[in-house]
Design an enzyme around this catalytic site. Structure first.
Site, mmCIF file in Angstrom:
data_model
loop_
_atom_site.group_PDB
_atom_site.id
_atom_site.type_symbol
_atom_site.label_atom_id
_atom_site.label_comp_id
_atom_site.label_asym_id
_atom_site.label_seq_id
_atom_site.Cartn_x
_atom_site.Cartn_y
_atom_site.Cartn_z
ATOM 1 N N TYR A 107 5.600 -18.266 -8.117
ATOM 2 C CA TYR A 107 5.884 -18.613 -6.858
ATOM 3 C C TYR A 107 7.351 -19.055 -6.735
ATOM 4 C CZ TYR A 107 5.981 -21.544 -2.597
ATOM 5 O OH TYR A 107 6.384 -22.053 -1.477
ATOM 6 N N GLU A 195 10.302 -17.234 1.137
ATOM 7 C CA GLU A 195 9.386 -17.721 0.193
ATOM 8 C C GLU A 195 8.874 -16.137 -0.362
ATOM 9 O OE1 GLU A 195 5.422 -20.224 0.941
ATOM 10 O OE2 GLU A 195 4.992 -18.264 0.871
#
Ligand code: GDP
Ligand code: MN
Length: 388
Positions: A107, A195
């Protein structure tokens, strides 16, 4: 402005972040044709704003063209629901991408930390569909780095984060450059959020952005007007794009139901102006907030935008001069109406505050009769709209 995955990945490619090969489509037949031409394993990804598509059944895998078509028909028109979005969101388009063999899911994101007044990078080796749970239960598994924007990004930041977050060794080489590109995207496009979840390490050792979440700050969209057009499918979005096209934020222009065009500076004054119009028995057709410091050129463009709405048959320009100078506004109005190519509608102008006197003189000289108060202006505009 929130972008869908396929749009976010378009920006990723512009800055050099690797993404899987793929096509965007709204048609199940296209999926069949594409997979027939490109045999292999593919992922069908529902393009919706909501997150958690994997868990909501919006991500499907196809190994041949027939299966691809069947799954595409299943997904298109389906309403995906999640905990965050119980009403659901209809799938109207798909991103069809090469399926990658995943060795690991990480992530990475960048947002603004308002308290620190810095962009903050977050990295975790536990990417994928359960990262929210990681954030909740094991916050230490998410490593953060606050970037000093005056210095910018350096590859050592990426190396340090990859190490601190204990990303598998396969990420080490590619990660610093990808994070650097993500930082460039964040800054150059005025993002609130970028993201990548998951940032995939493939079994053959490549690091690829498998998903993309990008939110841009509306106030920066004027730098990239082509992006403001991306969502121009529904009427509301056309209005947003029109505001951006003249250099304003996308929420500065709203269409309403009536016949009087309204230009004001500041949302509050705009609301007040529309209320005054309603009290006088009329209805605003639209409202354009020209913001602070409006120059003559912007006033001219604003006039043209508001009168491009065919329902407008009178206009009320209500400006409270602060940063915005009355003389600039007056000059803009005079310039706007000087050309033969503009649609001229009966016009009421109220100027107060900074340089209002001079503004009124300019308007007087050009043959306009400025009004003194908001209520007087509203009454006059309603009368003009009614042909009186
Ligand atoms: P989200 O659930 O809306 O965040 O959608 P994602 O694009 O993140 O996809 C959800 C999950 O689907 C990922 O975490 C992966 O586990 C899986 N997935 C997506 N693309 C691929 C792929 O190309 N190969 C494999 N094996 N899994 C994938
Ligand atoms: Mn994801």
């Amino acid at each position: 402005m929130k972008l869908m995955e396929y749009q976010g990945k378009d920006l990723f490619r512009r800055v050099g972040i690797p993404t899987p090969n793929g096509v965007y489509t709204t048609d199940a037949g296209d999926v069949k044709a594409y997979l027939t031409e490109h045999p292999g394993s593919w992922v069908l990804k529902s393009q919706v704003m909501m997150g958690g598509r994997g868990k909501a059944g919006g991500i499907k895998f196809a190994d041949d063209a027939q299966q691809g078509e069947t799954l595409a028909r299943e997904l298109l028109g389906k309403v995906l629901k999640s905990v965050q979005n119980p009403d659901g969101e209809e799938v109207k388009s798909l991103l069809v991408e090469e399926k990658v063999d995943i060795a690991s899911e990480a992530y990475v994101s960048i947002t603004i930390d308002r308290a620190a007044k810095k962009p903050v990078v977050m990295v975790s080796r536990f990417g994928g569909m359960d990262v929210e749970e990681v954030a909740e239960k094991n916050p230490d598994d998410i490593k953060k780095y606050w970037v000093d924007a005056s210095i910018g990004y350096s590859p050592y930041i990426g190396r340090r984060l990859a190490f601190a977050a204990e990303l598998p060794a396969g990420y080490r080489k590619g990660f610093p450059a990808i994070l650097g590109a993500l930082y460039t995207l964040f800054m150059d496009y005025g993002a609130n959020l970028v993201e990548i979840n998951p940032l995939v390490l493939t079994k053959d050792g490549r690091v690829i952005a498998s998903d993309a979440k990008v939110e841009l700050d509306d106030n920066g969209l004027y730098k990239h007007p082509e992006i403001a057009q991306w969502n121009s499918e529904s009427p509301a979005d056309e209005d947003q794009a029109a505001a951006v096209a003249i250099g304003l934020g996308m929420s500065n222009y709203a269409k309403l139901g009536g016949t009087i065009g309204v230009i004001a500076n500041g949302a509050g004054l705009g609301m007040g102006t529309m209320d005054a119009i309603r009290s006088a028995g009329g209805e605003a057709a639209n409202f354009l907030d020209i913001g602070g410091g409006a120059q003559a050129d912007l006033v001219k463009k604003s006039y043209n935008l508001v009168t491009s709405d065919p329902r407008v048959n009178a206009m009320f320009i209500n400006i409270f001069g602060g940063i915005t100078r009355g003389d600039q506004v007056a000059r803009g109005i005079v310039e706007a109406l000087a050309g033969d190519d503009v649609r001229k509608v009966p016009l009421v102008v109220r100027l107060t505050g900074t340089n209002a006197e001079e503004g009124r003189r300019i308007l007087d000289a050009a043959g306009f009769v400025p009004v003194e108060t908001m209520d007087e202006g509203a009454a006059r505009a309603v009368a003009l709209a009614n042909g009186r």
